[in-house]
Design an enzyme around this catalytic site. Structure first.
Site, PDB file in Angstrom:
ATOM      1  NE  ARG A   1      -3.641  -1.762   2.982  1.00 23.26           N
ATOM      2  CZ  ARG A   1      -3.552  -2.684   3.926  1.00 23.26           C
ATOM      3  NH1 ARG A   1      -2.462  -2.797   4.636  1.00 23.26           N
ATOM      4  NH2 ARG A   1      -4.564  -3.489   4.151  1.00 23.26           N
TER       5      ARG A   1
ATOM      6  CG  HIS B   1      -2.086  -1.848  -3.976  1.00 20.03           C
ATOM      7  ND1 HIS B   1      -3.418  -2.160  -3.855  1.00 20.03           N
ATOM      8  CD2 HIS B   1      -1.967  -0.557  -3.627  1.00 20.03           C
ATOM      9  CE1 HIS B   1      -4.072  -1.093  -3.443  1.00 20.03           C
ATOM     10  NE2 HIS B   1      -3.215  -0.112  -3.306  1.00 20.03           N
TER      11      HIS B   1
ATOM     12  CE  LYS C   1     -11.190   2.526  -2.053  1.00 23.75           C
ATOM     13  NZ  LYS C   1     -10.680   1.173  -1.843  1.00 23.75           N
TER      14      LYS C   1
HETATM   15  C1  R5P Z   1      -7.311  -0.327  -2.354  1.00 20.36           C
HETATM   16  O1  R5P Z   1      -6.772   0.376  -3.187  1.00 20.36           O
HETATM   17  C2  R5P Z   1      -7.321  -1.834  -2.443  1.00 20.36           C
HETATM   18  O2  R5P Z   1      -7.370  -2.261  -3.774  1.00 20.36           O
HETATM   19  C3  R5P Z   1      -8.485  -2.420  -1.677  1.00 20.36           C
HETATM   20  O3  R5P Z   1      -9.681  -1.969  -2.244  1.00 20.36           O
HETATM   21  C4  R5P Z   1      -8.441  -2.032  -0.229  1.00 20.36           C
HETATM   22  O4  R5P Z   1      -7.169  -2.210   0.311  1.00 20.36           O
HETATM   23  C5  R5P Z   1      -9.446  -2.819   0.584  1.00 20.36           C
HETATM   24  O5  R5P Z   1      -9.410  -2.395   1.894  1.00 20.36           O
HETATM   25  P1  R5P Z   1     -10.683  -2.491   2.828  1.00 20.36           P
HETATM   26  O6  R5P Z   1     -11.218  -3.887   2.752  1.00 20.36           O
HETATM   27  O7  R5P Z   1     -10.188  -2.115   4.190  1.00 20.36           O
HETATM   28  O8  R5P Z   1     -11.668  -1.477   2.324  1.00 20.36           O
END
Ligand code: R5P
Length: 296
Positions: A93, A127, A189
Site C-alpha cells: 500500500r 497492488h 472511490k
Molecule cells: C485499495 O486500493 C485496495 O485495492 C483495496 O480496495 C483495499 O485495500 C481494501 O481495503 P478495505 O477492505 O479495508 O476497504
C-alpha cells in the site's frame, strides 16, 4: 530444488511441494518468550536452489523478519540461489509518498530482500503495476485472474465486472479480455487517509443483474460492502466478490457475511484460520500456479 516454509502459510507451502512431487525441507523456528525468533536450517543446502514460501499477512513485521532470517540461514549454509515466494507481499500500500514526510515502506522491504541475498521474488496480484520497478531483483508477478475467470464463466448471462476503485481498472480490463470482453464498470472511490473511511460517489457504465466486484485485497471489507450497497441501489440483484488476498482484518468476515453479497471468492495466498472463515466464503488455491512458476 529445496522448498522451505515459514510459519505464515504452511498449508499452501505443503500443497506447492506436493505438486512438485517433493516434501518441505525441515526448518527449526524457535520463538523466545519476548517473541524474538531463532531460525535454523536442518538440511544440507550447499549448491542447492532454495525456495522459501512466506506470505506476510497477518503479522507483516514478524513474518518479514522470519523470512529474512530463513534467507540468511540459507545463504550462510551455502545455498546456490534463493527464491522468496511471497504470495501476499506486505507493505504494498505504501509504494510511494502520498503525503509529505511519509516513508516508502515497500522500498525498504525491497532493499532488505536484495541485501539479504534473495535472487528472485514471486508474488501475486500486486497492488500497482509500478511495484516491480521498486525492486532491484527479479520480481515475478503472477495473477489469480485466470482462477477467477474459470468461476465467472459458470455464472449466467447479464453479468458484469466491477472495479471498486480507479486503481483496479487495469485488473478489470484484463479480466474482461479473458472473459471475451465481458462488460465492466468502475466505481469512483475516495478514502480518507486519516480515518480510513471509504466513500463512493458514482459508477461508470450500466449495472447488470449479476455484478461481480473484483479487487486485489480485502482488508476491513469497507470497500466491498460500500460498493455492494451502491450496486444494489443501481439495480444489481446478485452481487459476487472476487479478491486475491484475504487480509481479513478487524471484523471483515462479519461485514462480508452481509445479505447484500451472494458469495465471496478469495485465494489461499494468505492462510485463513477457521475463525475467519464464513459460510459464503470460497477459497481457490494458487498452489498449482506457484508450482508451475517454480518449475519453469
Ligand atoms: C485499495 O486500493 C485496495 O485495492 C483495496 O480496495 C483495499 O485495500 C481494501 O481495503 P478495505 O477492505 O479495508 O476497504
Amino acid at each position: 530444488m529445496k522448498i522451505f516454509s515459514g510459519t505464515s502459510n504452511k498449508p499452501l507451502a505443503q500443497k506447492v511441494a506436493k505438486k512438485l512431487g517433493t516434501d518441505l525441507s525441515p526448518l527449526e523456528i524457535h520463538i523466545f518468550p519476548d517473541k524474538e525468533k531463532r531460525v535454523r536450517v536442518l538440511e544440507k543446502v550447499v549448491d542447492e536452489n532454495c525456495i522459501v514460501i512466506q506470505p506476510t499477512s497477518p503479522d507483516p513485521d514478524s513474518n518479514y523478519m522470519e523470512l529474512f532470517f530463513v534467507v540468511d540461514a540459507l545463504r550462510r549454509s551455502g545455498a546456490k540461489t534463493i527464491k522468496a515466494v511471497i504470495p501476499y507481499l506486505g507493505y504494498q500500500r505504501q509504494d510511494h509518498v502520498f503525503r509529505d514526510g511519509e516513508a516508502v515502506s515497500l522500498a525498504v522491504i525491497a532493499t532488505l530482500l536484495k541485501w539479504g541475498g534473495v535472487d528472485e521474488v514471486i508474488s501475486f496480484d500486486l497492488h500497482s503495476i509500478k511495484i516491480p520497478e521498486i525492486f532491484k531483483i527479479k520480481l515475478t508477478h503472477l495473477s489469480a485472474l485466470s482462477l477467477f475467470a474459470a468461476e465467472i464463466r459458470k455464472m449466467g448471462k447479464s453479468t458484469m465486472l466491477v472495479s471498486p476503485d480507479m486503481g483496479g481498472i487495469r485488473r478489470i480490463k484484463l479480466l474482461s479480455e479473458i472473459l471475451n470482453n465481458m462488460p465492466y464498470a468502475v466505481i469512483e472511490k475516495n478514502r480518507d487517509l486519516v480515518s480510513g473511511k471509504v466513500t463512493m460517489t458514482g459508477i461508470s457504465g450500466e449495472v447488470k443483474e449479476n455484478a461481480i466486484i473484483v479487487d486485489d485485497m480485502i482488508s476491513t471489507g469497507g470497500t466491498i460492502v460500500t460498493a455492494a450497497n451502491l450496486l444494489k441501489n443501481k439495480g444489481a440483484k446478485n452481487i459476487y466478490v472476487f479478491a486475491t488476498h484475504a487480509v481479513f482484518s478487524k471484523d471483515a468476515p462479519r461485514i462480508l457475511s452481509s445479505p447484500l453479497i451472494k458469495k465471496v471468492y478469495v485465494t489461499d495466498t494468505i492462510d485463513i484460520p477457521k475463525e475467519k472463515r464464513f459460510q459464503k466464503l470460497e477459497v481457490l488455491s494458487v498452489a498449482e500456479m506457484v508450482a508451475t512458476s517454480l518449475s519453469s
